[in-house]
Structures are given as structure tokens and as C-alpha cells.
Design a protein around this motif. Structure first.
Motif, PDB file in Angstrom:
ATOM      1  N   ASN A  96       0.686  -1.289  -0.270  1.00 37.69           N
ATOM      2  CA  ASN A  96      -0.271   0.287   0.268  1.00 37.69           C
ATOM      3  C   ASN A  96       0.469   1.451  -0.197  1.00 37.69           C
ATOM      4  N   PRO A  97       1.515   1.569  -0.629  1.00 33.77           N
ATOM      5  CA  PRO A  97       2.809   2.658  -1.053  1.00 33.77           C
ATOM      6  C   PRO A  97       2.610   3.940  -1.128  1.00 33.77           C
ATOM      7  N   ALA A  98       0.661   4.292  -1.576  1.00 36.38           N
ATOM      8  CA  ALA A  98       0.467   5.562  -1.660  1.00 36.38           C
ATOM      9  C   ALA A  98      -0.379   6.085  -0.152  1.00 36.38           C
ATOM     10  N   LEU A  99      -1.140   4.498   0.961  1.00 35.46           N
ATOM     11  CA  LEU A  99      -1.093   5.450   1.721  1.00 35.46           C
ATOM     12  C   LEU A  99      -0.381   5.024   2.977  1.00 35.46           C
ATOM     13  N   PHE A 100       0.841   4.362   2.745  1.00 37.29           N
ATOM     14  CA  PHE A 100       1.505   4.504   3.729  1.00 37.29           C
ATOM     15  C   PHE A 100       2.648   5.554   3.722  1.00 37.29           C
ATOM     16  N   GLY A 101       2.339   6.152   2.497  1.00 40.63           N
ATOM     17  CA  GLY A 101       3.080   8.055   2.556  1.00 40.63           C
ATOM     18  C   GLY A 101       2.676   8.800   2.558  1.00 40.63           C
ATOM     19  N   LEU A 102       0.498   8.670   2.850  1.00 39.31           N
ATOM     20  CA  LEU A 102      -0.331   9.755   3.734  1.00 39.31           C
ATOM     21  C   LEU A 102       0.573   9.060   5.253  1.00 39.31           C
ATOM     22  N   LEU A 103       0.536   8.055   5.355  1.00 38.96           N
ATOM     23  CA  LEU A 103       0.564   7.848   7.276  1.00 38.96           C
ATOM     24  C   LEU A 103       1.786   8.283   7.723  1.00 38.96           C
ATOM     25  N   VAL A 104       2.328   8.350   6.583  1.00 41.49           N
ATOM     26  CA  VAL A 104       4.360   9.049   7.613  1.00 41.49           C
ATOM     27  C   VAL A 104       4.849  10.597   7.024  1.00 41.49           C
ATOM     28  N   THR A 105       3.685  10.908   6.108  1.00 43.53           N
ATOM     29  CA  THR A 105       4.078  12.347   6.117  1.00 43.53           C
ATOM     30  C   THR A 105       4.201  13.102   7.130  1.00 43.53           C
ATOM     31  N   PRO A 106       5.666  13.610   6.725  1.00 46.65           N
ATOM     32  CA  PRO A 106       6.242  14.538   8.118  1.00 46.65           C
ATOM     33  C   PRO A 106       5.104  15.669   8.494  1.00 46.65           C
ATOM     34  N   GLY A 107       4.834  16.286  10.134  1.00 44.58           N
ATOM     35  CA  GLY A 107       3.882  17.042  10.263  1.00 44.58           C
ATOM     36  C   GLY A 107       2.476  16.545  10.733  1.00 44.58           C
ATOM     37  N   ARG A 108       2.160  15.130   9.816  1.00 46.97           N
ATOM     38  CA  ARG A 108       0.606  15.214  10.061  1.00 46.97           C
ATOM     39  C   ARG A 108       0.507  13.838  10.803  1.00 46.97           C
ATOM     40  N   THR A 109      -0.052  13.981  11.244  1.00 49.10           N
ATOM     41  CA  THR A 109      -0.790  12.327  12.408  1.00 49.10           C
ATOM     42  C   THR A 109      -2.427  11.893  11.698  1.00 49.10           C
ATOM     43  N   SER A 110      -2.461  10.798  12.316  1.00 50.39           N
ATOM     44  CA  SER A 110      -3.625  10.480  12.213  1.00 50.39           C
ATOM     45  C   SER A 110      -3.488   8.730  12.666  1.00 50.39           C
ATOM     46  N   PRO A 111      -4.963   8.502  13.116  1.00 50.53           N
ATOM     47  CA  PRO A 111      -5.511   7.510  14.324  1.00 50.53           C
ATOM     48  C   PRO A 111      -4.798   6.682  13.737  1.00 50.53           C
ATOM     49  N   ALA A 112      -4.954   6.296  12.366  1.00 52.07           N
ATOM     50  CA  ALA A 112      -4.756   4.959  11.522  1.00 52.07           C
ATOM     51  C   ALA A 112      -3.165   4.752  11.924  1.00 52.07           C
ATOM     52  N   ALA A 113      -2.264   5.645  12.188  1.00 58.76           N
ATOM     53  CA  ALA A 113      -0.773   5.510  12.085  1.00 58.76           C
ATOM     54  C   ALA A 113      -0.857   5.259  14.211  1.00 58.76           C
ATOM     55  N   GLU A 114      -1.835   6.005  14.504  1.00 51.84           N
ATOM     56  CA  GLU A 114      -1.451   6.314  15.931  1.00 51.84           C
ATOM     57  C   GLU A 114      -1.764   4.267  16.224  1.00 51.84           C
ATOM     58  N   ALA A 115      -2.535   3.859  15.740  1.00 53.13           N
ATOM     59  CA  ALA A 115      -3.035   2.854  16.139  1.00 53.13           C
ATOM     60  C   ALA A 115      -1.953   1.561  16.330  1.00 53.13           C
ATOM     61  N   GLY A 116      -1.377   1.743  14.282  1.00 50.73           N
ATOM     62  CA  GLY A 116      -0.214   1.362  14.788  1.00 50.73           C
ATOM     63  C   GLY A 116       0.816   0.912  15.793  1.00 50.73           C
TER      64      GLY A 116
END
Length: 207
Positions: A96-116
Motif C-alpha cells: 500500500n505505497p500511497a497509503l503508507f506515504g500518507l501515514l508517514v507524511t511529516p507533521g501529519r498525525t493520523s489515528p491509523a498511524a497512532e493505532a499502529g
């Protein structure tokens, strides 16, 4: 009515996730998502406040199944489980390269990333409880997370084979201790006579 709204929202998220996977983050505009879902663009704002809210919801939608699969197995060896989590993380990022890029974008927090990250913390905590962690838990989490993110991005850029294993071994060597030695077997005292047993117990009692 509530069911219809829930089904419509799920349809929007599935459509957006498909667009993200097939065409990348640039294609994920509210207009494009609405058109692909068979809706008017203003209809999306009844479900999502703005594009960022839509992106977060898409990430959570796609990430939810992955996080469930990543949940540590309490019966497994903690160190083996940590390695399995690393492998799963890389597999998700590469799939899931596009989604992964969104999750690791600097300065952007995501509930999904926090769950991981919460799952990673749970894995590291199990390793610490087993006595195999040589550094503080927060540092171990940061090192693994940074290495995993870097490994996925490097592999997506076309890195050479073997990078993922080499990077994990480097991090593991920094944060993990060797497995504790098994307890020594008690000495076989069956050959001692009763009197010798009594004498041995007296000596041990003096110590």
C-alpha cells in the motif's frame, strides 16, 4: 436511515481506498471520490468535514484489518513476535505505497498511524517484560518505527535485496539482549546416604 448512512459512508471509503491504491494520493480529491462513488461532491461533506478528514477515514478503513492482524499473540515468544511485526509492517507498506506515504507524511498525525504505534508499543512491552530489552521502551519503539519507515521508503525506491533483514538485525542488535541462560539443573544427590544428606543440610544451614 442510520443503516443507509453507514452503508453510504462505507461505500465512499471503499471507493476512495481503491482510487488511492490504483492511482495514488494525487487522485484522491473530493470531486474524484464523489464521482467514482456515484455522488455529487457536496454529498461527501455530510460525512467528512474536509479532505483531511476523508484521508484519515480512508487510512483507518484500510489500516483496521492490518492492525487486527498485527495484534500481538500473547502465547508467542515476544522476540519472535517483534520480528513478525516488522515483517508485517514492511509487507503492508510495500503493498500500500500511497497509503503508507500518507501515514508517514511529516507533521501529519493520523489515528491509523497512532493505532499502529500502539501495537508496536505492546510488542516492545512484552519484550521488556521478558527481560530481553537493553534500552528504555520508548527508545526501542522510536528506533524500530524509524527503521521500519525508512526500510519501506527505501525498498519502494528500488533498494537492493536483503536491506530489510540487515536493518532489522542492526536494530535488534542495539535494543535486544541475548536470551537468558536456562537455569542450571539441580545436582543429583541420589547417591548420598541419609547421614550425608543430614550433614549437607547442616552445612547449608550454617551458610
Amino acid at each position: 436511515m442510520a443503516k443507509d448512512r453507514s452503508e453510504t459512508r462505507a461505500h465512499i471509503l471503499e471507493t476512495a481506498a481503491r482510487l488511492l491504491h490504483d492511482e495514488g494520493a494525487a487522485a484522491l480529491t473530493t470531486r474524484a471520490v464523489a464521482q467514482a462513488a456515484g455522488l455529487q461532491a457536496p454529498a461527501l461533506y455530510r460525512f467528512f468535514e474536509d479532505k483531511d478528514a476523508l484521508l484519515d477515514a480512508v487510512a483507518e478503513h484500510v489500516f483496521a484489518a492490518y492492525v487486527r492482524e498485527k495484534t500481538p499473540d500473547e502465547d508467542s515468544d515476544p522476540v519472535d513476535d517483534l520480528r513478525a511485526g516488522w515483517t508485517a509492517h514492511l509487507g503492508f507498506g510495500l503493498a500500500n505505497p500511497a497509503l503508507f506515504g500518507l501515514l508517514v507524511t511529516p507533521g501529519r498525525t493520523s489515528p491509523a498511524a497512532e493505532a499502529g504505534l500502539a501495537v508496536l508499543r505492546a510488542r516492545v512491552h512484552r519484550v521488556a517484560e521478558s527481560g530481553r530489552l537493553r534500552v528504555p521502551e520508548p527508545l526501542a519503539v522510536e528506533l524500530i518505527h524509524a527503521a521500519g519507515t525508512g526500510a519501506v521508503l527505501t525498498l519502494l525506491a528500488g533498494s537492493t535485496e536483503g536491506l530489510a533483514d540487515a536493518m532489522y538485525e542492526a536494530v535488534a542488535g542495539r535494543i535486544l539482549t541475548d536470551a537468558p541462560a536456562p537455569p542450571a539443573a539441580p545436582p543429583d544427590l541420589s547417591m548420598l546416604t541419609g547421614a550425608e544428606h543430614a550433614l549437607l543440610e547442616e552445612w547449608l544451614g550454617r551458610g
